[in-house]
Design a protein around this motif. Structure first.
Motif, PDB file in Angstrom:
ATOM      1  N   ASP A  87      -0.359  -1.225 -21.225  1.00 26.76           N
ATOM      2  CA  ASP A  87      -1.524  -0.863 -20.424  1.00 26.76           C
ATOM      3  C   ASP A  87      -1.218  -0.687 -18.950  1.00 26.76           C
ATOM      4  N   VAL A  88       0.043  -0.839 -18.566  1.00 28.41           N
ATOM      5  CA  VAL A  88       0.408  -0.813 -17.147  1.00 28.41           C
ATOM      6  C   VAL A  88       1.339   0.357 -16.871  1.00 28.41           C
ATOM      7  N   VAL A  89       1.093   1.023 -15.754  1.00 25.92           N
ATOM      8  CA  VAL A  89       2.012   2.047 -15.264  1.00 25.92           C
ATOM      9  C   VAL A  89       2.420   1.656 -13.854  1.00 25.92           C
ATOM     10  N   PHE A  90       3.559   2.130 -13.444  1.00 27.73           N
ATOM     11  CA  PHE A  90       4.046   1.878 -12.098  1.00 27.73           C
ATOM     12  C   PHE A  90       4.067   3.203 -11.363  1.00 27.73           C
ATOM     13  N   GLN A  91       3.539   3.192 -10.137  1.00 24.14           N
ATOM     14  CA  GLN A  91       3.645   4.382  -9.312  1.00 24.14           C
ATOM     15  C   GLN A  91       3.956   3.960  -7.893  1.00 24.14           C
ATOM     16  N   SER A  92       4.685   4.841  -7.220  1.00 23.12           N
ATOM     17  CA  SER A  92       5.104   4.507  -5.866  1.00 23.12           C
ATOM     18  C   SER A  92       5.433   5.781  -5.104  1.00 23.12           C
ATOM     19  N   LEU A  93       5.345   5.680  -3.793  1.00 23.19           N
ATOM     20  CA  LEU A  93       5.834   6.739  -2.902  1.00 23.19           C
ATOM     21  C   LEU A  93       7.351   6.695  -2.803  1.00 23.19           C
ATOM     22  N   SER A  94       7.921   5.574  -3.179  1.00 29.11           N
ATOM     23  CA  SER A  94       9.366   5.377  -3.072  1.00 29.11           C
ATOM     24  C   SER A  94      10.030   5.633  -4.419  1.00 29.11           C
ATOM     25  N   TYR A  95      10.770   6.720  -4.495  1.00 28.58           N
ATOM     26  CA  TYR A  95      11.485   7.049  -5.727  1.00 28.58           C
ATOM     27  C   TYR A  95      12.528   5.980  -6.046  1.00 28.58           C
ATOM     28  N   GLN A  96      13.140   5.414  -5.020  1.00 28.80           N
ATOM     29  CA  GLN A  96      14.137   4.369  -5.236  1.00 28.80           C
ATOM     30  C   GLN A  96      13.518   3.148  -5.938  1.00 28.80           C
ATOM     31  N   GLU A  97      12.315   2.786  -5.563  1.00 24.73           N
ATOM     32  CA  GLU A  97      11.647   1.648  -6.200  1.00 24.73           C
ATOM     33  C   GLU A  97      11.322   1.965  -7.659  1.00 24.73           C
TER      34      GLU A  97
END
Length: 123
Positions: free
Chosen positions: A4-14
């Motif tokens: 149920d969880v997704v990860f999103q970020s402005l940092s591609y490295q993260e």
């Protein structure tokens, strides 16, 4: 809750750190408004400002095997327009409105298919 969880970020490295922890996690690149071509990034989806989610962007993203999430979509007409264009997910402050819009679109889709079947039968 892993499913149920997704990860999103402005940092591609993260995002790549998340991939190294567990490659089955869904990761998405939170694209800045002025982002360039992100097709080479190892992500599952793009998260974009709703104005960037036009038919061309959505089509090319889908052809690349990526979903598109649009943010922040709070107006029901924008929700409907993006649904017709094929956006996979909406980020909104009004999920109850989004659910109503989706239900109406699904109902209209069933009605359209039924109408086409009747028209084909009458020919």
């Amino acid at each position: 809750m892993e499913d149920d969880v997704v990860f999103q970020s402005l940092s591609y490295q993260e995002l790549q750190k998340v991939r190294r922890i567990d490659s089955s996690f869904q990761v998405g690149y939170l694209m800045p408004v002025a982002a360039g071509d992100a097709s080479s990034l190892d992500v599952d989806f793009y998260s974009v400002e709703q104005g960037k989610a036009d038919a061309r962007f959505i089509r090319s993203s889908h052809l690349a095997g990526r979903e598109v999430a649009a943010w922040t979509v709070d107006d029901s007409l924008d929700m409907a327009r993006l649904g017709v264009l094929g956006v996979d997910n909406l980020i909104t402050n009004h999920p109850e409105v989004a659910r109503r819009v989706r239900a109406l679109q699904e109902q209209m889709s069933v009605q359209n298919r039924t109408l086409k079947a009747v028209q084909a039968w009458l020919r």
